[in-house]
Design an enzyme around this catalytic site. Structure first.
Site, mmCIF file in Angstrom:
data_model
loop_
_atom_site.group_PDB
_atom_site.id
_atom_site.type_symbol
_atom_site.label_atom_id
_atom_site.label_comp_id
_atom_site.label_asym_id
_atom_site.label_seq_id
_atom_site.Cartn_x
_atom_site.Cartn_y
_atom_site.Cartn_z
ATOM 1 N N THR A 110 1.020 -1.219 -0.042
ATOM 2 C CA THR A 110 0.265 -0.263 -0.026
ATOM 3 C C THR A 110 0.789 0.728 -0.318
ATOM 4 O O THR A 110 2.099 0.841 0.551
ATOM 5 C CB THR A 110 -0.884 -0.150 0.992
ATOM 6 O OG1 THR A 110 -0.314 0.119 2.368
ATOM 7 C CG2 THR A 110 -2.195 -0.964 1.255
ATOM 8 N N ILE A 112 1.228 5.125 1.371
ATOM 9 C CA ILE A 112 2.233 5.423 2.807
ATOM 10 C C ILE A 112 3.287 4.260 3.278
ATOM 11 O O ILE A 112 4.067 4.320 3.575
ATOM 12 C CB ILE A 112 1.464 5.901 3.841
ATOM 13 C CG1 ILE A 112 1.385 7.331 2.946
ATOM 14 C CG2 ILE A 112 2.019 6.191 4.918
ATOM 15 C CD1 ILE A 112 -0.084 8.256 3.645
ATOM 16 N N CYS A 113 2.945 3.124 3.067
ATOM 17 C CA CYS A 113 3.785 2.033 4.025
ATOM 18 C C CYS A 113 5.030 1.132 3.033
ATOM 19 O O CYS A 113 5.932 1.939 3.834
ATOM 20 C CB CYS A 113 2.737 0.775 3.669
ATOM 21 S SG CYS A 113 1.217 0.649 4.812
ATOM 22 N N SER A 114 4.559 1.638 1.854
ATOM 23 C CA SER A 114 5.726 1.531 0.957
ATOM 24 C C SER A 114 6.599 2.055 0.976
ATOM 25 O O SER A 114 7.859 2.393 0.527
ATOM 26 C CB SER A 114 4.996 0.777 -0.670
ATOM 27 O OG SER A 114 4.457 -0.142 -0.320
ATOM 28 N N VAL A 118 7.766 1.795 5.776
ATOM 29 C CA VAL A 118 9.069 1.029 5.917
ATOM 30 C C VAL A 118 10.436 2.128 5.541
ATOM 31 O O VAL A 118 11.135 1.783 6.709
ATOM 32 C CB VAL A 118 8.766 -0.399 5.210
ATOM 33 C CG1 VAL A 118 9.325 -1.308 5.340
ATOM 34 C CG2 VAL A 118 7.736 -0.964 5.417
#
Length: 229
Positions: A110, A112-114, A118
């Site tokens: 997804t 913002i996660c990517s 992270v």
């Protein structure tokens, strides 16, 4: 009975309003009144706390490594999973006698996660190590094979961020941090958060107001909090 308890003390009323939805015998509240609620987590009587905050507040008082019903699966390929007999790790395996920075994300691949969450922790891996942290872990409600492929796509090695799959959602539900993200076709997932765990005790927690936010669970905020210890 509940009405009389609420009328007995505004503090008790606020505690009820933020507590997880479970039945608690009146005797518990009677004993709590006698000891002045001294056993409640700090800040647990604040009306601004959400149910998730309260649930984690209670978890802080417990050694989560004693939970024998919760497991997380380290990221691996399908072939590695087959070879291991689809093994998973207990909380004791992961957190006992260790200082762990753990952050939860709504889902692999997804936005913002990517793009930010992270990579932000991966970029600060050396600083976390210098601060005495044994491992930085990312948890998502996904299978370990997806978590493995996602880490490879981002170029994030496990010695910087260890990817953990909450494959059945048990870890997330135990914290009261589940979130229905069906609007984004994700189904039941996790809120975005970060926490510092020391020898099984949750010491610090930061929960975003929305899964799309990255304001308090980022790497810089956690590093700042660790420096204040």
């Amino acid at each position: 009975m509940l009405t009389s308890i609420r009328n007995a003390s505004p503090l008790i009323s606020r505690a009820i309003s933020c507590a997880p939805t479970v039945f608690v015998a009146p005797k518990v509240f009677e004993n709590a009144l006698k000891r002045g609620l001294s056993d409640m987590p700090v800040g647990h009587d604040e009306t601004k706390l959400t149910g998730a905050d309260c649930n984690i507040g209670l978890q802080r008082r417990r050694d989560i490594t004693l939970r024998q019903d919760l497991f997380l699966a380290p990221a691996c390929s399908w072939d590695e999973g087959v070879k291991s007999g689809f093994a998973s790790s207990s909380l004791a395996d992961l957190f006992k006698d260790k200082k762990i920075v753990l952050f939860g994300v709504p889902g692999a691949y997804t936005g913002i996660c990517s793009q930010s969450h992270v990579p932000g922790y991966a970029a600060k891996a050396a600083e976390f190590k210098a601060a005495g942290v044994d491992a930085v872990c990312c948890v998502s409600i996904n299978d370990p094979f997806t978590m493995n492929a996602w880490a490879e796509k981002m170029g994030v090695p496990s010695d910087k961020v260890q990817m953990l799959a909450d494959f059945n959602g048990g870890w997330t539900r135990s914290l009261g941090l589940e979130a229905d993200l069906s609007v984004a076709l994700l189904g039941m997932r996790s809120q975005r958060y970060s926490m510092f765990i020391e020898n099984g005790l949750i010491i610090k927690t930061n929960i975003e107001a929305a899964p799309s936010d990255l304001k308090v669970s980022d790497a810089d905020t956690m590093l700042s909090q660790l420096s204040e210890k």
